[in-house]
Design a protein around this motif. Structure first.
Motif, PDB file in Angstrom:
ATOM      1  N   GLY A 177       1.185  -6.463   8.238  1.00 60.21           N
ATOM      2  CA  GLY A 177       1.057  -5.110   7.701  1.00 60.21           C
ATOM      3  C   GLY A 177      -0.370  -4.592   7.686  1.00 60.21           C
ATOM      4  O   GLY A 177      -1.017  -4.447   8.725  1.00 60.21           O
ATOM      5  N   TRP A 178      -0.857  -4.340   6.475  1.00 63.04           N
ATOM      6  CA  TRP A 178      -2.154  -3.704   6.318  1.00 63.04           C
ATOM      7  C   TRP A 178      -3.292  -4.587   6.810  1.00 63.04           C
ATOM      8  O   TRP A 178      -4.314  -4.080   7.277  1.00 63.04           O
ATOM      9  N   ALA A 181      -3.548  -4.022  10.447  1.00 62.76           N
ATOM     10  CA  ALA A 181      -4.115  -2.689  10.698  1.00 62.76           C
ATOM     11  C   ALA A 181      -5.632  -2.715  10.523  1.00 62.76           C
ATOM     12  O   ALA A 181      -6.371  -2.131  11.321  1.00 62.76           O
ATOM     13  N   GLY A 182      -6.102  -3.417   9.490  1.00 61.26           N
ATOM     14  CA  GLY A 182      -7.535  -3.522   9.289  1.00 61.26           C
ATOM     15  C   GLY A 182      -8.221  -4.258  10.418  1.00 61.26           C
ATOM     16  O   GLY A 182      -9.307  -3.860  10.871  1.00 61.26           O
ATOM     17  N   LEU A 239      -9.095  -0.567   4.547  1.00 62.39           N
ATOM     18  CA  LEU A 239      -7.678  -0.356   4.805  1.00 62.39           C
ATOM     19  C   LEU A 239      -6.767  -1.437   4.225  1.00 62.39           C
ATOM     20  O   LEU A 239      -5.772  -1.097   3.558  1.00 62.39           O
ATOM     21  N   PRO A 240      -7.036  -2.733   4.434  1.00 64.86           N
ATOM     22  CA  PRO A 240      -6.101  -3.736   3.882  1.00 64.86           C
ATOM     23  C   PRO A 240      -5.972  -3.653   2.373  1.00 64.86           C
ATOM     24  O   PRO A 240      -4.860  -3.675   1.833  1.00 64.86           O
ATOM     25  N   ALA A 242      -6.914  -1.057   0.245  1.00 70.67           N
ATOM     26  CA  ALA A 242      -6.392   0.240  -0.203  1.00 70.67           C
ATOM     27  C   ALA A 242      -4.931   0.404   0.191  1.00 70.67           C
ATOM     28  O   ALA A 242      -4.129   0.958  -0.581  1.00 70.67           O
ATOM     29  N   GLY A 243      -4.566  -0.064   1.387  1.00 67.67           N
ATOM     30  CA  GLY A 243      -3.176   0.064   1.831  1.00 67.67           C
ATOM     31  C   GLY A 243      -2.226  -0.743   0.974  1.00 67.67           C
ATOM     32  O   GLY A 243      -1.153  -0.260   0.592  1.00 67.67           O
ATOM     33  N   GLU A 244      -2.609  -1.997   0.668  1.00 65.18           N
ATOM     34  CA  GLU A 244      -1.758  -2.828  -0.184  1.00 65.18           C
ATOM     35  C   GLU A 244      -1.630  -2.223  -1.571  1.00 65.18           C
ATOM     36  O   GLU A 244      -0.540  -2.215  -2.160  1.00 65.18           O
ATOM     37  N   THR A 245      -2.738  -1.717  -2.104  1.00 64.18           N
ATOM     38  CA  THR A 245      -2.692  -1.092  -3.433  1.00 64.18           C
ATOM     39  C   THR A 245      -1.781   0.130  -3.432  1.00 64.18           C
ATOM     40  O   THR A 245      -0.962   0.313  -4.336  1.00 64.18           O
ATOM     41  N   ALA A 246      -1.927   0.973  -2.402  1.00 62.43           N
ATOM     42  CA  ALA A 246      -1.088   2.171  -2.316  1.00 62.43           C
ATOM     43  C   ALA A 246       0.383   1.798  -2.135  1.00 62.43           C
ATOM     44  O   ALA A 246       1.268   2.435  -2.715  1.00 62.43           O
ATOM     45  N   SER A 247       0.655   0.759  -1.343  1.00 64.42           N
ATOM     46  CA  SER A 247       2.043   0.328  -1.127  1.00 64.42           C
ATOM     47  C   SER A 247       2.673  -0.168  -2.422  1.00 64.42           C
ATOM     48  O   SER A 247       3.820   0.157  -2.730  1.00 64.42           O
TER      49      SER A 247
END
Length: 390
Positions: A177-178, A181-182, A239-240, A242-247
């Motif tokens: 996942g994130w 992407a990172g 990204l990893p 912030a993305g995990e936190t947002a998810s």
């Protein structure tokens, strides 16, 4: 002025990345990986901050040494290159001995390069201050020429190795996942770094051959490429996390919203009443925990009033009507819970046949089915022990 602002913004973006990593660094201060990332982001932010033309002028004036900012920025960039290499090496892992050997090799090589930069600067003639075109202006000046070539070659080697390691590592993090992407964004950023090296080395080599028509690559093209690289690298590290936190936040908000119909249906259950009153401005995770507890306690209180025999008949009837089994069970559970609430409001404490009392499926499934029951048009008269669909 525009270039200074752009570089300041990139420095801020890298600083934001550092702030994202700071909690992990504080929680695990002895974690070498966390320290490596923090050092890399700090070095990258420092490079862009001191590379801003306005700050170049200030540093030269503050030190009183013409072009002092050149070896200073090159030194920061050299440290950034070493941090990049060590970060990727530690990410990939290896034996303790191999990591120790690689660490000595990287820091030894780039430490020697750092010393060489300052020796060349001290030996060279750099009395003419150049804010934007130092690389091309001094491309043929003894010792300054060597300093410029050394920092560009050191940067190029670090970029090539880091890019190769990142892209080889990308296949190992597929499906993460994130994180993947990172890694991909970082790979693109470091690959774009090669473009920066090309825009810097090409006009320098052209100067060696007496050509000045390619100076624009260093003064006009290289800065925006560097800005793009800085943004991509900052984004790759942000990204990893912030993305995990947002998810996680999105999943929590979705669950909170999904449990809404069931929580509202159970609000009259006495045992589910909670003395804790939470406003809608309370932290989402706290409100979700409160709603989960509320629903769980209410269903436990309703358990003696849930007629599972009627629920099973309802399931079979819905399946016979063409409803898929999973959906039929969810709708029957929702109807059973609604009927149990009605029994409680009527003053009953158990179902008629206590042997048929029991539990239902998970709360989220029931809540989704309740939403559908409440929005579906009425198709059949209400039976004993079931809920109306009007």
């Amino acid at each position: 002025m525009l270039m200074s602002v752009t570089f300041w913004l990139i420095a801020v973006a890298l600083g934001v990345g550092l702030c994202y990593k700071m909690p992990a660094l504080l929680r695990a201060s002895r974690n070498p990986m966390a320290r490596q990332v923090a050092g890399l982001l700090a070095a990258g932010g420092a490079v862009f901050f001191f590379a801003a033309p306005s700050n170049i002028v200030r540093l030269n004036h503050l030190t009183g040494v013409p072009n002092f900012s050149a070896p200073w920025v090159y030194s920061l960039l050299t440290g950034f290159c070493a941090s990049c290499l060590m970060l990727i090496v530690k990410w990939r892992g290896g034996t303790t001995e191999s990591l120790r050997r690689t660490t000595w090799w990287v820091y030894g090589s780039y430490g020697a390069l750092l010393v060489a930069l300052w020796i060349c600067f001290s030996l060279g003639d750099h009395h003419v201050v150049r804010t934007r075109d130092l690389d091309t202006y001094y491309a043929t000046t003894p010792w300054m020429r060597e300093m410029i070539v050394l920092y560009l070659l050191g940067h190029t080697v670090a970029v090539v190795i880091t890019s190769a390691l990142l892209w080889s590592w990308e296949s190992r993090v597929r499906g993460t996942g994130w994180l993947r992407a990172g890694v991909v964004v970082l790979g693109v950023g470091y690959a774009a770094n090669l473009g920066y090296d090309v825009t810097k080395l090409t006009p320098v080599i052209a100067r060696w051959n007496g050509r000045t028509d390619l100076d624009w690559m260093s003064t006009t093209l290289a800065p925006p490429v560097a800005a793009l690289v800085g943004l991509l690298i900052a984004l790759g590290f942000i990204l990893p996390h912030a993305g995990e936190t947002a998810s996680r936040r999105l999943a929590a908000r979705r669950e909170y919203w999904t449990l809404g119909p069931l929580a509202r249906a159970l609000r009259t259950v006495p045992a589910a009443s909670s003395p804790v009153a939470l406003s809608r401005f309370a932290p989402l995770q706290l409100r979700l925990t409160h709603r989960r507890t509320f629903v769980r306690d209410a269903l436990r209180h309703l358990q003696p009033l849930i007629d599972t025999a009627q629920r099973d008949r309802d399931v079979q009837a819905r399946i016979a009507a063409g409803v898929k089994p999973a959906r039929a069970e969810a709708l029957a559970d929702a109807a059973a819970v609604s009927a149990a609430v009605e029994r409680l409001q009527a003053g009953k404490t158990t179902v008629v046949d206590s042997a048929s009392a029991g539990t239902v499926s998970d709360p989220i499934t029931i809540s989704r089915a309740l939403r559908k029951l409440h929005t579906a048009p009425a198709r059949q008269p209400r039976r004993e022990g079931s809920v109306t669909t009007s």
